[in-house]
Design a protein around this motif. Structure first.
Motif, mmCIF file in Angstrom:
data_model
loop_
_atom_site.group_PDB
_atom_site.id
_atom_site.type_symbol
_atom_site.label_atom_id
_atom_site.label_comp_id
_atom_site.label_asym_id
_atom_site.label_seq_id
_atom_site.Cartn_x
_atom_site.Cartn_y
_atom_site.Cartn_z
ATOM 1 N N ALA A 88 0.850 -1.192 0.000
ATOM 2 C CA ALA A 88 0.000 0.000 0.000
ATOM 3 C C ALA A 88 0.882 1.236 0.000
ATOM 4 C CB ALA A 88 -0.927 0.006 1.215
ATOM 5 N N PHE A 89 0.285 2.361 -0.323
ATOM 6 C CA PHE A 89 0.943 3.660 -0.178
ATOM 7 C C PHE A 89 0.159 4.503 0.809
ATOM 8 C CE2 PHE A 89 2.970 2.901 -4.354
ATOM 9 C CZ PHE A 89 4.250 3.396 -4.104
ATOM 10 N N ALA A 90 0.877 5.274 1.610
ATOM 11 C CA ALA A 90 0.304 6.364 2.401
ATOM 12 C C ALA A 90 0.963 7.648 1.902
ATOM 13 C CB ALA A 90 0.557 6.163 3.884
ATOM 14 N N VAL A 91 0.143 8.565 1.395
ATOM 15 C CA VAL A 91 0.632 9.803 0.786
ATOM 16 C C VAL A 91 -0.039 10.977 1.479
ATOM 17 C CG1 VAL A 91 0.883 11.112 -1.369
ATOM 18 C CG2 VAL A 91 0.820 8.601 -1.440
ATOM 19 N N LYS A 92 0.737 11.956 1.881
ATOM 20 C CA LYS A 92 0.157 13.143 2.501
ATOM 21 C C LYS A 92 -0.886 13.776 1.588
ATOM 22 C CE LYS A 92 3.792 14.569 5.720
ATOM 23 N NZ LYS A 92 4.815 15.599 6.034
ATOM 24 N N LYS A 93 -1.960 14.269 2.184
ATOM 25 C CA LYS A 93 -3.062 14.805 1.392
ATOM 26 C C LYS A 93 -2.696 16.080 0.634
ATOM 27 C CE LYS A 93 -7.202 12.749 3.234
ATOM 28 N NZ LYS A 93 -8.577 12.982 3.725
ATOM 29 N N SER A 94 -1.603 16.716 1.004
ATOM 30 C CA SER A 94 -1.164 17.920 0.289
ATOM 31 C C SER A 94 -0.525 17.591 -1.053
ATOM 32 C CB SER A 94 -0.170 18.696 1.150
ATOM 33 O OG SER A 94 0.942 17.886 1.478
ATOM 34 N N ILE A 95 -0.301 16.304 -1.333
ATOM 35 C CA ILE A 95 0.371 15.888 -2.569
ATOM 36 C C ILE A 95 -0.642 15.253 -3.507
ATOM 37 C CG2 ILE A 95 2.146 14.389 -3.548
ATOM 38 C CD1 ILE A 95 3.687 14.690 -0.940
ATOM 39 N N GLN A 96 -0.617 15.664 -4.761
ATOM 40 C CA GLN A 96 -1.556 15.144 -5.749
ATOM 41 C C GLN A 96 -1.071 13.811 -6.302
ATOM 42 O OE1 GLN A 96 -1.857 17.346 -9.359
ATOM 43 N NE2 GLN A 96 -3.803 16.411 -9.970
ATOM 44 N N VAL A 97 -1.929 12.795 -6.238
ATOM 45 C CA VAL A 97 -1.680 11.505 -6.878
ATOM 46 C C VAL A 97 -2.445 11.504 -8.194
ATOM 47 C CG1 VAL A 97 -1.865 9.000 -6.676
ATOM 48 C CG2 VAL A 97 -1.467 10.379 -4.634
ATOM 49 N N THR A 98 -1.746 11.387 -9.301
ATOM 50 C CA THR A 98 -2.394 11.511 -10.611
ATOM 51 C C THR A 98 -2.755 10.172 -11.235
ATOM 52 O OG1 THR A 98 -0.219 11.637 -11.688
ATOM 53 C CG2 THR A 98 -1.304 13.720 -11.104
ATOM 54 N N ASN A 99 -1.961 9.142 -10.985
ATOM 55 C CA ASN A 99 -2.215 7.824 -11.586
ATOM 56 C C ASN A 99 -1.872 6.727 -10.594
ATOM 57 O OD1 ASN A 99 -2.988 8.761 -14.151
ATOM 58 N ND2 ASN A 99 -0.871 8.828 -14.868
ATOM 59 N N SER A 100 -2.550 5.598 -10.719
ATOM 60 C CA SER A 100 -2.146 4.386 -10.007
ATOM 61 C C SER A 100 -2.238 3.211 -10.955
ATOM 62 C CB SER A 100 -3.021 4.131 -8.772
ATOM 63 O OG SER A 100 -4.325 3.740 -9.157
ATOM 64 N N GLN A 101 -1.341 2.258 -10.770
ATOM 65 C CA GLN A 101 -1.333 1.043 -11.588
ATOM 66 C C GLN A 101 -1.014 -0.151 -10.695
ATOM 67 O OE1 GLN A 101 1.721 0.811 -14.559
ATOM 68 N NE2 GLN A 101 0.741 -0.865 -15.657
ATOM 69 N N HIS A 102 -1.771 -1.213 -10.855
ATOM 70 C CA HIS A 102 -1.580 -2.420 -10.070
ATOM 71 C C HIS A 102 -0.861 -3.458 -10.929
ATOM 72 C CE1 HIS A 102 -4.321 -0.815 -6.986
ATOM 73 N NE2 HIS A 102 -4.917 -0.287 -8.028
ATOM 74 N N LEU A 103 0.347 -3.797 -10.529
ATOM 75 C CA LEU A 103 1.164 -4.733 -11.301
ATOM 76 C C LEU A 103 0.790 -6.152 -10.894
ATOM 77 C CD1 LEU A 103 3.326 -4.836 -13.470
ATOM 78 C CD2 LEU A 103 5.065 -4.660 -11.695
ATOM 79 N N THR A 104 -0.341 -6.626 -11.426
ATOM 80 C CA THR A 104 -0.905 -7.919 -11.034
ATOM 81 C C THR A 104 -0.090 -9.091 -11.556
ATOM 82 O OG1 THR A 104 -2.371 -7.887 -12.960
ATOM 83 C CG2 THR A 104 -3.229 -6.963 -10.915
ATOM 84 N N SER A 105 0.732 -8.859 -12.561
ATOM 85 C CA SER A 105 1.539 -9.950 -13.111
ATOM 86 C C SER A 105 2.498 -10.521 -12.073
ATOM 87 C CB SER A 105 2.325 -9.469 -14.337
ATOM 88 O OG SER A 105 3.064 -8.299 -14.030
ATOM 89 N N LEU A 106 2.928 -9.710 -11.117
ATOM 90 C CA LEU A 106 3.835 -10.204 -10.075
ATOM 91 C C LEU A 106 3.137 -11.199 -9.157
ATOM 92 C CD1 LEU A 106 5.801 -6.999 -9.002
ATOM 93 C CD2 LEU A 106 6.706 -8.972 -10.235
ATOM 94 N N SER A 107 1.863 -10.951 -8.838
ATOM 95 C CA SER A 107 1.134 -11.848 -7.937
ATOM 96 C C SER A 107 0.540 -13.043 -8.674
ATOM 97 C CB SER A 107 0.023 -11.089 -7.210
ATOM 98 O OG SER A 107 -0.876 -10.507 -8.131
ATOM 99 N N ALA A 108 0.421 -12.956 -9.993
ATOM 100 C CA ALA A 108 -0.127 -14.068 -10.774
ATOM 101 C C ALA A 108 0.842 -15.248 -10.854
ATOM 102 C CB ALA A 108 -0.482 -13.595 -12.180
ATOM 103 N N VAL A 109 2.100 -15.025 -10.507
ATOM 104 C CA VAL A 109 3.115 -16.074 -10.583
ATOM 105 C C VAL A 109 2.802 -17.229 -9.643
ATOM 106 C CG1 VAL A 109 5.543 -16.567 -10.089
ATOM 107 C CG2 VAL A 109 4.925 -14.505 -11.362
ATOM 108 N N LYS A 110 2.280 -16.914 -8.449
ATOM 109 C CA LYS A 110 1.985 -17.952 -7.453
ATOM 110 C C LYS A 110 0.960 -17.411 -6.471
ATOM 111 C CE LYS A 110 4.327 -21.175 -4.267
ATOM 112 N NZ LYS A 110 3.441 -20.996 -3.092
#
Length: 301
Positions: free
Chosen positions: A118-140
């Motif tokens: 997970a990420f915890a980001v201060k609310k004063s900072i804008q998060v513009t995009n998120s991406q979930h790299l599911t290929s890493l967890s699909a391995v096992k």
């Protein structure tokens, strides 16, 4: 950075920060990575039992680090993260990985809670995009996915990839070990290498950070060299392992497995002192987690 398909998972939950153009009082951006060792929302659950005092001490520890962004590992849920990072001050962006089967914890006999990033980001900072790299967890089944964010800070884009790779393969050359752990790690290493090459442009501000479960600060490490070679061959960028020469906080495990890896554009903005492990006040046998937070500070302007 090359165009990617983004899952606006956090946006749909109202987790992104304020609008662009926010004036910042400082150009310094401090980023930390921290494995919280089976953090659950209920201290009686899971493999790391915690008291109310423990949660308060963890919250106080966060304040002493004074980071703007935390990449977190081994957290069960957003509710667990919010025990330490209060939602009034922090945006919580969770891994999208589905829950995996529990197992019986060694020592206390509890059923395990989830291990997610997970990420915890201060609310004063804008998060513009998120991406979930599911290929890493699909391995096992049960291994962790990656989570990537793009931040807007002082009109600059900063990209962060949060990782928690397969444990149990601490050999320097995973390709020479046929254990199940190393076979899984090898698959994740190939996925990571391909992902980094596909994402990283020559002038991008980019960080990989997290629990790699690998000794990347050793110049002979295979994953380190595979990443370096792939990036050099495909871009004009150079990766730097910021934990080179650093000693981890736990005396039993001095060689770090938590790392921050920076692109050229980020390395060039490092502040002084740039990188440090934040030790706990407690002795090793009663530390609040079996990993200390690792932070780096950058001048983004």
């Amino acid at each position: 950075m090359k165009k990617i398909n983004i899952l606006f998972f956090a946006s749909s939950l109202g987790l992104f920060g304020c609008s662009a153009g926010i004036p910042y009082s400082s150009s310094k951006l401090t980023v930390a990575t921290w494995n919280l060792e089976h953090l659950a929302s209920d201290g009686d659950q899971g493999c790391k039992v915690r008291t109310e005092s423990d949660y308060k001490q963890l919250s106080q520890y966060v304040k002493t680090i004074d980071a703007d962004v935390f990449a977190l590992q081994e957290v069960a849920s957003a509710a667990a993260v919010e025990r330490i990072f209060k939602p009034q001050q922090w945006q919580i962006i969770m891994s999208s990985r589905a829950d995996s089967p529990s197992y019986t914890c060694r020592g206390n006999g509890n059923l395990s809670t989830q291990q997610k990033v997970a990420f915890a980001v201060k609310k004063s900072i804008q998060v513009t995009n998120s991406q979930h790299l599911t290929s890493l967890s699909a391995v096992k089944l049960g291994v962790r996915e990656g989570l990537q964010l793009s931040l807007k800070y002082n009109n600059q884009t900063v990209n962060l990839l949060n990782l928690h790779l397969k444990s149990g393969c601490f050999t320097q050359d995973y390709s020479q070990n046929d254990s199940t752990s190393c076979q899984v790690f090898a698959k994740q290493a190939d996925i990571l290498k391909q992902h980094v090459v596909s994402q990283l442009g020559s002038n991008d501000k980019w960080l990989m950070l997290g629990d790699f479960n690998h000794h990347l600060a050793d110049e002979n490490n295979k994953l380190r060299n595979a990443l370096f070679d792939a990036v050099t061959a495909s871009t004009n960028n150079t990766l730097t392992v910021l934990t080179d020469g650093k000693v981890s906080c736990h005396p039993k495990y001095p060689a770090p497995i938590d790392h921050i890896i920076s692109s050229s554009a980020m390395t060039n903005t490092l502040s002084t002192p740039p990188v440090m492990f934040h030790k706990y006040a407690q002795q090793p046998n009663v530390m609040l987690s079996d990993h200390c937070a690792l932070s780096a500070t950058f001048n983004i302007h």
